[in-house]
Design an enzyme around this catalytic site. Structure first.
Site, PDB file in Angstrom:
ATOM      1  N   LYS A   1     -10.555  -0.547  10.572  1.00 39.77           N
ATOM      2  CA  LYS A   1     -10.739  -1.748   9.746  1.00 39.77           C
ATOM      3  C   LYS A   1     -11.075  -2.958  10.614  1.00 39.77           C
ATOM      4  CE  LYS A   1      -7.336  -0.171   6.332  1.00 39.77           C
ATOM      5  NZ  LYS A   1      -8.095   0.203   5.152  1.00 39.77           N
TER       6      LYS A   1
ATOM      7  N   GLN B   1      -4.301  -4.960   7.114  1.00 41.28           N
ATOM      8  CA  GLN B   1      -5.253  -5.976   6.631  1.00 41.28           C
ATOM      9  C   GLN B   1      -5.093  -7.297   7.371  1.00 41.28           C
ATOM     10  OE1 GLN B   1      -7.690  -5.306   4.650  1.00 41.28           O
ATOM     11  NE2 GLN B   1      -7.030  -3.317   3.894  1.00 41.28           N
TER      12      GLN B   1
ATOM     13  N   CYS C   1      -4.721   2.293  -3.677  1.00 45.93           N
ATOM     14  CA  CYS C   1      -3.465   2.843  -3.128  1.00 45.93           C
ATOM     15  C   CYS C   1      -2.297   1.885  -3.352  1.00 45.93           C
ATOM     16  CB  CYS C   1      -3.590   3.185  -1.645  1.00 45.93           C
ATOM     17  SG  CYS C   1      -4.807   4.443  -1.318  1.00 45.93           S
TER      18      CYS C   1
ATOM     19  N   HIS D   1       0.878  -1.176   0.000  1.00 48.10           N
ATOM     20  CA  HIS D   1       0.000   0.000   0.000  1.00 48.10           C
ATOM     21  C   HIS D   1       0.916   1.227   0.000  1.00 48.10           C
ATOM     22  CE1 HIS D   1      -2.837   2.940   1.732  1.00 48.10           C
ATOM     23  NE2 HIS D   1      -3.817   2.099   1.455  1.00 48.10           N
TER      24      HIS D   1
ATOM     25  N   ASP E   1       3.304  -3.946   8.152  1.00 44.55           N
ATOM     26  CA  ASP E   1       2.025  -3.289   7.904  1.00 44.55           C
ATOM     27  C   ASP E   1       0.925  -4.326   8.122  1.00 44.55           C
ATOM     28  OD1 ASP E   1      -0.301  -2.279   6.908  1.00 44.55           O
ATOM     29  OD2 ASP E   1       0.516  -1.666   4.969  1.00 44.55           O
TER      30      ASP E   1
HETATM   31  N1  PLP Z   1      -1.801  -0.741   4.516  1.00 47.92           N
HETATM   32  C1  PLP Z   1      -2.733  -1.506   3.964  1.00 47.92           C
HETATM   33  C2  PLP Z   1      -2.371  -2.879   3.508  1.00 47.92           C
HETATM   34  C3  PLP Z   1      -4.029  -1.011   3.808  1.00 47.92           C
HETATM   35  O1  PLP Z   1      -4.967  -1.763   3.245  1.00 47.92           O
HETATM   36  C4  PLP Z   1      -4.323   0.300   4.265  1.00 47.92           C
HETATM   37  C5  PLP Z   1      -5.671   0.887   4.084  1.00 47.92           C
HETATM   38  O2  PLP Z   1      -6.392   0.598   3.180  1.00 47.92           O
HETATM   39  C6  PLP Z   1      -3.309   1.041   4.844  1.00 47.92           C
HETATM   40  C7  PLP Z   1      -2.057   0.495   4.958  1.00 47.92           C
HETATM   41  C8  PLP Z   1      -3.543   2.430   5.328  1.00 47.92           C
HETATM   42  O3  PLP Z   1      -4.479   2.434   6.352  1.00 47.92           O
HETATM   43  P1  PLP Z   1      -5.007   3.829   6.892  1.00 47.92           P
HETATM   44  O4  PLP Z   1      -5.607   4.536   5.724  1.00 47.92           O
HETATM   45  O5  PLP Z   1      -6.021   3.455   7.930  1.00 47.92           O
HETATM   46  O6  PLP Z   1      -3.832   4.540   7.438  1.00 47.92           O
END
Ligand code: PLP
Length: 412
Positions: A225, A202, A365, A122, A199
């Site tokens: 989430k 998910q 993203c 992401h 990270d």
């Molecule tokens: N990393 C992953 C794999 C994600 O799916 C997301 C959000 O969709 C993020 C990071 C970023 O999360 P946030 O927008 O809550 O900071």
């Protein structure tokens, strides 16, 4: 396994009609819905004990502090962290990852040092490392994928060098659903002297996580989430790093003492929580963690594997539907990205919305991953604890109708 009928009764938002049809919410990878227990926790906080934390000499302040720090302890238990002092409340995964880049990264990286990440990250686990690499003249290296969308561990071993200082990897892809072998990644990263940043945006909502078993240095996730409110997230950090790292933001609460020209820092985690924190939403996240813990994360995962297996089989019946990511439901989360014939993913999303089905369409993203897949966008259905086989059936039927509709438009 989960009793989805009972769970659904806890989520007021699910019981509504959208565009004339009962809502089917399949956009959980973007954000999950919230159970009544979380909503009521927020109302309760604002109605009965709203006060600033850590500074009060009055009863409401004490209650708020107790609940806020209690939420931190719940989160620590949820990921089996060694103690609440290793849990920093941030706004979201993005802020957690940036915190590591701006503090540990800036303090430790030298020109020529290397950061290893993957092509499926992401943007929030990519852009902070790009910014850091540019500032420190460090080198970014990228691990590729196997043909089925799993992390290529042979390539990972090739990308590691004695110059690797940071390995930043997702635990579960928000596009492919791919689950990465984090414990093995950490073991290999540590063997070359690198730290690991995971990270778990998910992963934390869907998989049991034990940071001590994973042995990772940092791990970030978002409350929204995993049934919690927006605006609250978590960064776990190994205690020895947190003690040595410089602070992220300066201001109130993060200091021990302040002179006119200098200051000393509070202990972790407060050293990294400058200013009035997001008290209400941290407490709300605590309620979300309670809800998930009562279900049992093993059961949450089992439900997801079963539903994903069902969905993968059902979707394979739809003509001209391309599904991305590992075919084995045991090796992925309940995130299914797809494209339908040559219909743009946004059109697929709009047609499904007309039938009350909420999915997501776009690059999610993950622009580098889209380029790797050779597509501009995908449609994405993503499941959570309240989703059912009947909802998957509605998705499949709507996709078949979308195909027919576009087929007839093209044919005309
Ligand atoms: N990393 C992953 C794999 C994600 O799916 C997301 C959000 O969709 C993020 C990071 C970023 O999360 P946030 O927008 O809550 O900071």
């Amino acid at each position: 396994m989960l009793d989805t009928a009972r769970i659904r009764a806890d989520f007021p938002i699910l019981h509504q009609v959208v565009n004339g049809r009962p809502l089917v919410y399949l956009d959980n990878a973007a954000t999950s819905q919230k159970p009544r227990a979380v909503i009521e926790t927020l109302v309760d906080y604002y109605s009965r004990y709203n006060a600033n934390v850590h500074r009060g000499v009055h009863t409401l302040g004490d209650r708020a502090t107790e609940a806020y720090e209690g939420a931190r302890a719940k989160v620590a238990r949820f990921i089996n962290a060694p103690g609440p002092e290793t849990i920093i409340f941030v706004r979201n995964t993005t802020e957690g990852l940036n915190l590591v880049a701006y503090t540990w990264g800036r303090a430790h990286l030298r020109p020529g040092d290397e950061i290893v990440t993957t092509i499926m990250e992401h943007h929030s686990n990519l852009v902070p490392w790009q910014i850091l690499a540019r500032e420190k003249e460090a080198v970014l290296r990228f691990v590729g994928l196997t043909p089925t969308g799993e992390l290529d561990m042979e390539d990972f071993a090739r990308q590691l060098t004695p110059r690797t200082r940071i390995v930043a990897v997702t635990m579960a892809s928000n596009v492919l659903g791919t689950i990465t072998p984090v414990a093995e990644i950490v073991r290999q990263a540590h063997a070359v002297g690198a730290i690991t940043v995971i990270d778990a945006a998910q992963a934390a909502p869907h998989l049991p996580i034990d940071v001590q078993a994973l042995d990772c240095d940092f791990l970030a996730f978002s409350g929204h989430k995993m049934l919690g409110p927006t605006g609250i997230g978590v960064l776990y950090g190994r205690r020895e790093h947190l003690e040595r790292m410089p602070p992220f933001l300066g201001g109130g609460s993060m200091i021990r003492d302040v002179q006119l020209t200098t200051a000393t820092w509070n202990d972790p985690p407060w050293k990294f929580e400058a200013g009035t924190p997001n008290i209400a939403d941290a407490i709300g996240l605590g309620a979300a963690v309670d809800y998930l813990s009562a279900l049992g994360m093993e059961n949450v995962r089992a439900h997801e594997v079963a539903l994903t297996a069902y969905a993968l089989a059902a979707l394979s019946q739809v003509e001209d539907l391309v599904i991305y990511g590992p075919p084995d439901p045991q090796r992925r989360t309940g995130v299914i990205s797809f494209n339908l014939a040559d219909i743009h993913a946004h059109d697929v999303g709009t047609i499904l919305d007309q039938e009350g089905i909420a999915i997501r369409a776009g690059h999610h993203c993950c622009k580098p991953l889209m380029r790797h897949l050779g597509v501009a966008a995908t449609a994405r259905a993503s499941f959570y604890i309240y989703n059912t086989r009947e909802e998957v059936d509605r998705l499949v039927a709507a996709l078949i109708r979308a195909k027919e509709l576009f087929g007839s438009v093209v044919g005309r």
